[in-house]
Design a protein around this motif. Sequence first.
Motif, PDB file in Angstrom:
ATOM      1  N   HIS A  99       0.919  -0.996  -0.110  1.00  0.00           N
ATOM      2  CA  HIS A  99       0.167   0.013   0.006  1.00  0.00           C
ATOM      3  C   HIS A  99       0.804   1.150  -0.060  1.00  0.00           C
ATOM      4  O   HIS A  99       2.099   1.201   0.500  1.00  0.00           O
ATOM      5  CB  HIS A  99      -0.922  -0.007   1.486  1.00  0.00           C
ATOM      6  N   VAL A 100       0.386   2.377  -0.661  1.00  0.00           N
ATOM      7  CA  VAL A 100       1.158   3.605  -0.592  1.00  0.00           C
ATOM      8  C   VAL A 100       0.230   4.758   0.070  1.00  0.00           C
ATOM      9  O   VAL A 100      -0.967   4.708  -0.371  1.00  0.00           O
ATOM     10  CB  VAL A 100       1.566   3.901  -2.054  1.00  0.00           C
ATOM     11  N   ILE A 101       0.778   5.556   0.803  1.00  0.00           N
ATOM     12  CA  ILE A 101      -0.239   7.049   1.308  1.00  0.00           C
ATOM     13  C   ILE A 101       0.826   7.970   0.670  1.00  0.00           C
ATOM     14  O   ILE A 101       2.126   8.171   0.936  1.00  0.00           O
ATOM     15  CB  ILE A 101      -0.114   7.038   2.724  1.00  0.00           C
ATOM     16  N   LEU A 102      -0.072   8.856  -0.331  1.00  0.00           N
ATOM     17  CA  LEU A 102       0.547  10.107  -0.725  1.00  0.00           C
ATOM     18  C   LEU A 102       0.364  11.162   0.436  1.00  0.00           C
ATOM     19  O   LEU A 102      -0.937  11.357   0.568  1.00  0.00           O
ATOM     20  CB  LEU A 102      -0.012  10.443  -2.001  1.00  0.00           C
ATOM     21  N   GLN A 135     -12.132   8.613   3.959  1.00  0.00           N
ATOM     22  CA  GLN A 135     -11.279   7.626   4.668  1.00  0.00           C
ATOM     23  C   GLN A 135      -9.860   7.807   4.078  1.00  0.00           C
ATOM     24  O   GLN A 135      -9.089   7.312   4.920  1.00  0.00           O
ATOM     25  CB  GLN A 135     -11.887   6.221   4.558  1.00  0.00           C
ATOM     26  N   GLY A 136      -9.584   8.237   3.113  1.00  0.00           N
ATOM     27  CA  GLY A 136      -8.296   8.568   2.521  1.00  0.00           C
ATOM     28  C   GLY A 136      -8.054   7.497   1.227  1.00  0.00           C
ATOM     29  O   GLY A 136      -7.009   7.695   0.528  1.00  0.00           O
ATOM     30  N   ARG A 137      -8.777   6.668   0.931  1.00  0.00           N
ATOM     31  CA  ARG A 137      -8.738   5.957  -0.160  1.00  0.00           C
ATOM     32  C   ARG A 137      -8.798   6.869  -1.457  1.00  0.00           C
ATOM     33  O   ARG A 137      -9.817   7.808  -1.680  1.00  0.00           O
ATOM     34  CB  ARG A 137      -9.842   4.899  -0.446  1.00  0.00           C
ATOM     35  N   THR A 138      -8.022   6.469  -2.568  1.00  0.00           N
ATOM     36  CA  THR A 138      -7.975   7.186  -3.731  1.00  0.00           C
ATOM     37  C   THR A 138      -8.932   6.165  -4.649  1.00  0.00           C
ATOM     38  O   THR A 138      -9.253   5.097  -4.221  1.00  0.00           O
ATOM     39  CB  THR A 138      -6.770   7.533  -4.259  1.00  0.00           C
ATOM     40  N   LEU A 143      -3.788   2.786  -2.841  1.00  0.00           N
ATOM     41  CA  LEU A 143      -3.391   3.915  -2.968  1.00  0.00           C
ATOM     42  C   LEU A 143      -4.150   4.974  -2.147  1.00  0.00           C
ATOM     43  O   LEU A 143      -5.262   5.010  -2.463  1.00  0.00           O
ATOM     44  CB  LEU A 143      -2.957   4.519  -4.437  1.00  0.00           C
ATOM     45  N   TRP A 144      -3.535   5.669  -1.157  1.00  0.00           N
ATOM     46  CA  TRP A 144      -4.259   6.439  -0.131  1.00  0.00           C
ATOM     47  C   TRP A 144      -3.566   7.751  -0.380  1.00  0.00           C
ATOM     48  O   TRP A 144      -2.470   8.077  -0.880  1.00  0.00           O
ATOM     49  CB  TRP A 144      -4.108   5.776   1.138  1.00  0.00           C
ATOM     50  N   ALA A 145      -4.446   8.605   0.242  1.00  0.00           N
ATOM     51  CA  ALA A 145      -3.999  10.063   0.419  1.00  0.00           C
ATOM     52  C   ALA A 145      -4.344  10.861   1.668  1.00  0.00           C
ATOM     53  O   ALA A 145      -5.209  10.623   2.192  1.00  0.00           O
ATOM     54  CB  ALA A 145      -4.290  10.997  -0.906  1.00  0.00           C
TER      55      ALA A 145
END
Length: 189
Positions: A99-102, A135-138, A143-145
């Motif tokens: 998983h990735v958080i931008l 919730q932060g999902r893109t 991939l989250w932000a």
Amino acid sequence: MYDVAVIGAGPAGASAALFIAKAGKKTLVIDSDQSITKRAWIENHYGVKEITGPDLIEIGKQQAAHFGAELVQDKVTDIRKTDDGFDIQTEKGTYSAKHVILATGLWTDLAEKIGLKTKPATEPRIKTIIETDGQGRTNIPGLWAAGTVAGVSVHTIITAGDGAKVAINLISELNGERYVDHDVLTTKE
């Protein structure tokens, strides 16, 4: 392979990394050292009397590292979906994460390059943000932000809180149940 890679180590990114690493997830933080917080003087961050932006960022990175996050100073140039997560290309190398958080603050160029949906921002001086589900999902699964790039106010206390919120939501998804992180004060006798 990391469980989560966080792109950006400003208040949102470091806060997210702290929670993720403390939850026992293998965590990578890639930071380009371009946070706007580095230019800030802060007197409105709950629990902190006053602090410089650079000091706040350094403490946040130290907290994340204390719980096991690996910190790398580099610039991400591309993120590509793979069968088991993402390959993250930087100027100096490649990393893999599930998983990735931008948490890239003002910068959406990477998000737009990799196909994340963006929209006009409402915060003063911010032009574009990444569209999330709250919730932060893109629009790209995994991939989250978090933080300013996800549309929250630029105030450090708010971006830090958003980073924590997105991390809790991601950890909950990984664990298959709602994750809570509460430390309890113990008294010494």
